[in-house]
Design a protein around this motif. Structure first.
Motif, PDB file in Angstrom:
ATOM      1  N   THR A 287      80.890  74.574  42.853  1.00 46.28           N
ATOM      2  CA  THR A 287      82.072  75.412  43.069  1.00 46.28           C
ATOM      3  C   THR A 287      82.861  75.065  44.323  1.00 46.28           C
ATOM      4  O   THR A 287      83.930  75.630  44.541  1.00 46.28           O
ATOM      5  N   GLY A 288      82.339  74.184  45.162  1.00 42.76           N
ATOM      6  CA  GLY A 288      83.035  73.834  46.381  1.00 42.76           C
ATOM      7  C   GLY A 288      83.065  74.933  47.417  1.00 42.76           C
ATOM      8  O   GLY A 288      83.901  74.919  48.320  1.00 42.76           O
ATOM      9  N   GLY A 289      82.171  75.900  47.284  1.00 45.94           N
ATOM     10  CA  GLY A 289      82.104  76.997  48.237  1.00 45.94           C
ATOM     11  C   GLY A 289      82.460  78.348  47.661  1.00 45.94           C
ATOM     12  O   GLY A 289      82.207  79.382  48.287  1.00 45.94           O
ATOM     13  N   TYR A 290      83.053  78.377  46.484  1.00 42.36           N
ATOM     14  CA  TYR A 290      83.352  79.646  45.821  1.00 42.36           C
ATOM     15  C   TYR A 290      82.036  80.338  45.484  1.00 42.36           C
ATOM     16  O   TYR A 290      81.156  79.752  44.859  1.00 42.36           O
TER      17      TYR A 290
ATOM     18  N   ALA B  42      91.878  80.044  46.947  1.00 39.40           N
ATOM     19  CA  ALA B  42      90.962  81.135  47.304  1.00 39.40           C
ATOM     20  C   ALA B  42      91.415  82.420  46.633  1.00 39.40           C
ATOM     21  O   ALA B  42      92.603  82.616  46.339  1.00 39.40           O
ATOM     22  N   ALA B  43      90.464  83.320  46.401  1.00 39.57           N
ATOM     23  CA  ALA B  43      90.776  84.641  45.866  1.00 39.57           C
ATOM     24  C   ALA B  43      91.658  85.397  46.848  1.00 39.57           C
ATOM     25  O   ALA B  43      91.570  85.203  48.066  1.00 39.57           O
ATOM     26  N   ASP B  44      92.512  86.293  46.328  1.00 39.54           N
ATOM     27  CA  ASP B  44      93.426  87.019  47.200  1.00 39.54           C
ATOM     28  C   ASP B  44      92.908  88.402  47.598  1.00 39.54           C
ATOM     29  O   ASP B  44      93.581  89.124  48.329  1.00 39.54           O
ATOM     30  N   ASP B  45      91.701  88.776  47.128  1.00 35.33           N
ATOM     31  CA  ASP B  45      91.203  90.112  47.464  1.00 35.33           C
ATOM     32  C   ASP B  45      90.000  90.036  48.408  1.00 35.33           C
ATOM     33  O   ASP B  45      90.064  90.460  49.557  1.00 35.33           O
ATOM     34  N   TYR B  46      88.892  89.505  47.943  1.00 37.88           N
ATOM     35  CA  TYR B  46      87.701  89.365  48.780  1.00 37.88           C
ATOM     36  C   TYR B  46      86.988  88.081  48.375  1.00 37.88           C
ATOM     37  O   TYR B  46      87.294  87.504  47.328  1.00 37.88           O
ATOM     38  N   GLY B  47      86.032  87.662  49.187  1.00 40.87           N
ATOM     39  CA  GLY B  47      85.393  86.375  48.919  1.00 40.87           C
ATOM     40  C   GLY B  47      86.378  85.234  49.088  1.00 40.87           C
ATOM     41  O   GLY B  47      86.476  84.343  48.257  1.00 40.87           O
ATOM     42  N   ARG B  48      87.137  85.263  50.204  1.00 39.90           N
ATOM     43  CA  ARG B  48      88.194  84.269  50.417  1.00 39.90           C
ATOM     44  C   ARG B  48      87.635  82.967  50.983  1.00 39.90           C
ATOM     45  O   ARG B  48      87.869  82.608  52.136  1.00 39.90           O
ATOM     46  N   ASP B  49      86.887  82.277  50.159  1.00 41.65           N
ATOM     47  CA  ASP B  49      86.337  80.976  50.533  1.00 41.65           C
ATOM     48  C   ASP B  49      87.253  79.908  49.955  1.00 41.65           C
ATOM     49  O   ASP B  49      87.319  79.735  48.736  1.00 41.65           O
ATOM     50  N   TRP B  50      87.968  79.200  50.816  1.00 39.26           N
ATOM     51  CA  TRP B  50      88.946  78.215  50.361  1.00 39.26           C
ATOM     52  C   TRP B  50      88.244  76.991  49.781  1.00 39.26           C
ATOM     53  O   TRP B  50      87.390  76.388  50.421  1.00 39.26           O
ATOM     54  N   VAL B  51      88.603  76.661  48.556  1.00 43.89           N
ATOM     55  CA  VAL B  51      88.042  75.504  47.856  1.00 43.89           C
ATOM     56  C   VAL B  51      89.101  74.413  47.827  1.00 43.89           C
ATOM     57  O   VAL B  51      90.223  74.647  47.363  1.00 43.89           O
TER      58      VAL B  51
ATOM     59  N   LYS C 224      73.403  80.285  47.998  1.00 47.94           N
ATOM     60  CA  LYS C 224      73.313  79.843  46.612  1.00 47.94           C
ATOM     61  C   LYS C 224      73.407  78.313  46.602  1.00 47.94           C
ATOM     62  O   LYS C 224      74.408  77.738  46.163  1.00 47.94           O
ATOM     63  N   PRO C 225      72.360  77.657  47.081  1.00 49.36           N
ATOM     64  CA  PRO C 225      72.440  76.210  47.335  1.00 49.36           C
ATOM     65  C   PRO C 225      72.645  75.353  46.099  1.00 49.36           C
ATOM     66  O   PRO C 225      73.175  74.243  46.204  1.00 49.36           O
TER      67      PRO C 225
ATOM     68  N   ILE D 112      84.194  73.241  35.644  1.00 48.26           N
ATOM     69  CA  ILE D 112      83.665  74.455  36.235  1.00 48.26           C
ATOM     70  C   ILE D 112      84.753  75.527  36.182  1.00 48.26           C
ATOM     71  O   ILE D 112      85.866  75.309  36.702  1.00 48.26           O
ATOM     72  N   PHE D 113      84.433  76.680  35.608  1.00 49.17           N
ATOM     73  CA  PHE D 113      85.409  77.746  35.411  1.00 49.17           C
ATOM     74  C   PHE D 113      85.040  78.927  36.303  1.00 49.17           C
ATOM     75  O   PHE D 113      83.921  79.450  36.241  1.00 49.17           O
ATOM     76  N   LEU D 114      86.009  79.331  37.132  1.00 52.02           N
ATOM     77  CA  LEU D 114      85.767  80.317  38.169  1.00 52.02           C
ATOM     78  C   LEU D 114      86.599  81.568  37.906  1.00 52.02           C
ATOM     79  O   LEU D 114      87.791  81.482  37.614  1.00 52.02           O
TER      80      LEU D 114
END
Length: 316
Positions: free
Chosen positions: A50-53, A268-277, A43-44, A65-67
């Motif tokens: 999002t910084g990687g989120y 980062a999310a605590d369940d899945y998609g743990r991409d640290w921003v 998702k370029p 930006i709201f995540l």
């Protein structure tokens, strides 16, 4: 024409969490702009914001930006107070219902849908979801448990029927907690919508046992709002580049980890998609964390995360 004041939703049409936000926008009758994003990586045009989120949806207002859908809806409630969706007298209840709908009920929906249509899912999508979740996307295993998961799914829908029956019996109206639809209804709507998008016959079968819920769902689907303006990811990036985040007084009140404004952290999310921003703290409170970051394509940004469901750790 979209500007730094426009609500911009980065989403794709089949995303259930996006539909939750789209429904909230309809109920508030807000004008917004739509950026259609891929349902898998890469998702370029989104990553600079999002910084990687990588989860969907993402809301943008200028350079803010709201995540996560919970943070998005909270921001909409705070910035656009009328009509209020978190109905007076029921504050907090919507968070509890949302946690259940986004967690246990959603995971049951996922197992049923992909266990039923897994043979039709492209391999690229399976690989993407394996990377997102950190575990195998095993459609054969999902298929084996579909009958049991359908029982679980319908049992959870029964809670809506009980609530509607209780409310109607007490003269409290035909919605889940009031005489008008609110945020509890928004959260509860997501999973039936998701099931209907893939397995409409199963939803119809469930509705045979729950006529009040069938009627409630039909009325929720009738809610109309404004037609969004379609814009491109490039246009959204340009808006962020030429905007500045909304001014916020830095604070870290009652912070259990003793964070200070300006401290560099990763979220980062605590369940899945743990991409640290990564970024510097602007605000850290019990219900949210806002970090400040810089990107060459979008310049200065403030990223807003809910505290529930997200981990925060120091850097350096």
């Amino acid at each position: 024409m979209a500007s730094a004041q426009t609500i911009i939703l980065h989403h794709y049409q089949t995303s259930p969490f996006s539909e939750k936000v789209r429904l909230a926008l309809r109920m508030k009758n807000l004008a917004w702009a739509s950026v259609e994003i891929p349902n898998m990586m890469p998702k370029p045009l989104l990553m600079p914001l999002t910084g990687g989120y990588r989860k969907t949806p993402v809301m943008q207002i200028g350079a803010d930006i709201f995540l996560d859908s919970a943070m998005i809806i909270r921001a909409l409630e705070e910035r656009f107070e009328i009509p209020q969706l978190d109905l007076p007298g029921h504050e907090g209840l919507s968070n509890v219902v949302g946690s259940w709908a986004d967690g246990k009920w959603f995971q049951t929906s996922v197992a049923i849908i992909f266990g039923s249509i897994g043979d039709q899912v492209p391999e690229a999508f399976k690989k993407d979801r394996e990377q997102l979740s950190g575990r195998p996307f095993d459609t054969d295993a999902m298929k084996a448990v579909v009958p049991m998961m359908k029982d679980q799914w319908r049992a959870q829908m029964a809670w809506l029927e009980q609530r509607l029956a209780g409310g109607q019996g007490a003269g409290a109206g035909n919605w889940l907690v009031s005489t008008k639809p609110g945020l509890v209804d928004v959260h509860a709507f997501m999973n039936p919508w998701f099931i209907e998008s893939a397995l409409p016959d199963f939803l119809t079968e469930c509705f045979k046992s729950f006529p009040r819920t069938a009627d409630w769902y039909a009325r929720m689907k009738e809610i109309e709002g404004q037609t969004p303006e379609d814009i491109t990811g490039e246009e959204a990036l340009e808006i962020a580049l030429n905007a500045a985040p909304r001014l916020k007084a830095a604070k870290t009140e009652g912070e259990l980890q003793a964070f200070e404004p300006g401290q560099r952290v990763a979220v980062a999310a605590d369940d899945y998609g743990r991409d640290w921003v990564e970024g510097e703290i602007v605000i850290a409170t019990a219900d949210r964390i806002i970090i400040h970051r810089h990107d060459e394509q979008a310049e200065t940004l403030n990223l807003h995360f809910p505290r529930t469901g997200f981990m925060v750790r120091r850097l350096g």
